[in-house]
Design an enzyme around this catalytic site. Structure first.
Site, PDB file in Angstrom:
ATOM      1  N   SER A 124      -7.439   0.660  -3.172  1.00 24.87           N
ATOM      2  CA  SER A 124      -6.995   0.050  -1.914  1.00 24.87           C
ATOM      3  C   SER A 124      -7.266   1.000  -0.751  1.00 24.87           C
ATOM      4  O   SER A 124      -7.232   2.224  -0.907  1.00 24.87           O
ATOM      5  CB  SER A 124      -5.487  -0.199  -2.014  1.00 24.87           C
ATOM      6  OG  SER A 124      -4.936  -0.478  -0.750  1.00 24.87           O
ATOM      7  N   TYR A 148       3.602   2.575  -4.364  1.00 27.11           N
ATOM      8  CA  TYR A 148       2.436   1.737  -4.677  1.00 27.11           C
ATOM      9  C   TYR A 148       1.144   2.484  -4.348  1.00 27.11           C
ATOM     10  O   TYR A 148       0.225   2.575  -5.149  1.00 27.11           O
ATOM     11  CB  TYR A 148       2.498   0.412  -3.890  1.00 27.11           C
ATOM     12  CG  TYR A 148       1.174  -0.320  -3.875  1.00 27.11           C
ATOM     13  CD1 TYR A 148       0.712  -0.977  -5.010  1.00 27.11           C
ATOM     14  CD2 TYR A 148       0.364  -0.323  -2.728  1.00 27.11           C
ATOM     15  CE1 TYR A 148      -0.523  -1.612  -5.004  1.00 27.11           C
ATOM     16  CE2 TYR A 148      -0.859  -0.957  -2.713  1.00 27.11           C
ATOM     17  CZ  TYR A 148      -1.301  -1.610  -3.857  1.00 27.11           C
ATOM     18  OH  TYR A 148      -2.525  -2.235  -3.851  1.00 27.11           O
ATOM     19  N   LYS A 152      -2.261   4.194  -6.675  1.00 31.99           N
ATOM     20  CA  LYS A 152      -3.716   4.032  -6.472  1.00 31.99           C
ATOM     21  C   LYS A 152      -4.393   5.399  -6.379  1.00 31.99           C
ATOM     22  O   LYS A 152      -5.434   5.629  -6.993  1.00 31.99           O
ATOM     23  CB  LYS A 152      -4.004   3.212  -5.212  1.00 31.99           C
ATOM     24  CG  LYS A 152      -3.524   1.765  -5.285  1.00 31.99           C
ATOM     25  CD  LYS A 152      -4.190   0.994  -6.398  1.00 31.99           C
ATOM     26  CE  LYS A 152      -3.742  -0.458  -6.461  1.00 31.99           C
ATOM     27  NZ  LYS A 152      -4.148  -1.132  -7.710  1.00 31.99           N
TER      28      LYS A 152
END
Ligand code: NAD
Ligand code: UD1
Length: 331
Positions: A124, A148, A152
């Site tokens: 992302s 989150y 990644k």
């Protein structure tokens, strides 16, 4: 190619499964349906005429994953499965680290065991953190501001390390910017439960009358109209980038990070007006305070995707809003 698609029933996964079938590949889905429904399999069949083999289990279940890898000799894996809501990750960090990191580790270990060496991973733009200047280029330092985002950053590093340890391995980490829109059939798209956190799903609910108005979170940014600027990307274009990424892994070794965006930033108000054109209604909005942790602008330098994958976005914001509206009005 026989391609395992983890999280293939989800928003981006389902569009990618369609694109893989259209490109002549044979996808297999593993999904626990924690954020999707098996009904998407029917929709994929209606679009493509193909019944995709789908297996309901958690990617962290190593024995089930091993059994599947023993039955099917996969040529490549596309790894979408993961939890993705930023605010929820702040409230429930252990769930996010557990699900996202453990899924990636179990998957990589199983791939190793069965000599499957090609992986495309859903990363992302969030890995660029709050300090890098736009446009974001792949060589910039990575960082995150929430659990989150850290999953990644961490999974990218795990994959890089595995590629060093296993010289036959080939990995493409696609850093998505802001995927929106839906398949032009109106059969698959994004429809989150409850009050959406992200802009276009929120606008969708204003357009259907489920929510009274859009809260424009930040109107005093240093941007042309004061609202936040993002690189919105049609999910059908994004799905195509995965087909190209799988092709790219053939005959390559090592790992590479690639931005997937249009390279163009659009403001919140521009997106709202594009949606008004798509649905033919005036959509009310009110100015609201900035969201904690938000940045003014986020858009991609897209040269690497073009050079390495031969991919660039073809669809614009009017296509994104038209297809999103078709999906919500049909469902
Ligand atoms: P999604 O929630 O629609 O799809 C993810 C799918 O994975 C769901 O079907 C869910 O049921 C499944 N899943 C989750 N954990 C699982 C597990 N442990 N085992 C098996 N299945 C599991 O999300 P999406 O928008 O399609 O995103 C796909 C990937 O792309 C995610 O990794 C997400 O972090 C990443 N990503 C998404 C965006 C975005 O804006 N949508 C942006 C950047 C990156
Ligand atoms: C979100 C994620 C980010 C992820 C990215 C791409 C959050 C907090 N961040 O960020 O981790 O990498 O998507 O998928 O979810 N806005 C409004 N009103 C709303 C919602 C949003 O005005 O109700 C504005 C935001 O302030 C922002 C823009 O719309 O300027 C886009 O917001 P959003 O869709 O959440 O995307 P990102 O901020 O890029």
């Amino acid at each position: 190619m026989d391609i395992l698609v983890t999280g293939g029933a989800g928003y981006i996964g389902s569009h990618t499964v369609v694109a893989l079938i259209e490109a002549g590949h044979t996808p297999y889905i593993v999904d626990n349906y924690s954020n999707s429904s098996p009904a998407v399999l029917d929709a994929i069949r209606k679009i493509t005429g193909v019944s995709v083999p789908a297996f309901k289990f958690d990617v962290q279940d190593e024995s089930k994953l091993n059994r599947l890898f023993s039955r099917v000799s996969f040529d490549a894996v596309i790894h979408f499965a993961g939890l993705k809501a930023v605010a929820e990750s702040v409230e429930r960090p252990l769930e996010y680290y557990d699900n996202n990191l453990q899924s990636a580790i179990v998957l990589l270990r199983t791939m190793r065991k069965h000599y499957v060496n090609r992986i495309v991973f859903s990363s992302s733009a969030t890995v660029y953190g709050p300090k890098n200047p736009v446009p974001f280029t792949e060589g910039m330092d990575t960082c995150a501001t929430n659990p989150y985002g850290w999953t990644k950053v961490m999974i990218e590093q795990i994959i890089r390390d595995v590629c060093v340890a296993i010289p036959d391995m080939s990995a493409v980490m696609l850093r998505y910017f802001n995927p929106v829109g839906a398949h032009p059939s109106g059969l698959i798209g994004e429809n989150p439960n409850g009050i959406p956190n992200n802009l276009v799903p929120y606008i969708q609910k204003v357009a259907t009358g489920d929510l009274p108005h859009l809260n424009v979170t930040g109107t005093d940014y240093d941007t042309p109209d004061g609202t936040g600027v993002r690189d919105y990307l049609h999910v059908v274009d994004l799905a195509q980038a995965h087909v190209k990424a799988v092709d790219y892994t053939l005959g390559k070794t090592g790992s590479v990070e690639i931005n997937v965006g249009t390279g163009k930033g659009e403001s919140v108000l521009n997106m709202l007006h594009a949606y008004e054109r798509a649905c033919g209604k005036t959509l009310p909005y009110v100015a609201a305070p900035r969201r904690a942790g938000d940045i003014a602008e986020c858009f991609a330098d897209t040269r690497k995707a073009k050079e390495l994958l031969g991919w660039e976005a073809k669809l614009g914001v009017d296509d994104m809003c038209r297809d999103s509206w078709r999906f919500v009005s049909q469902n």
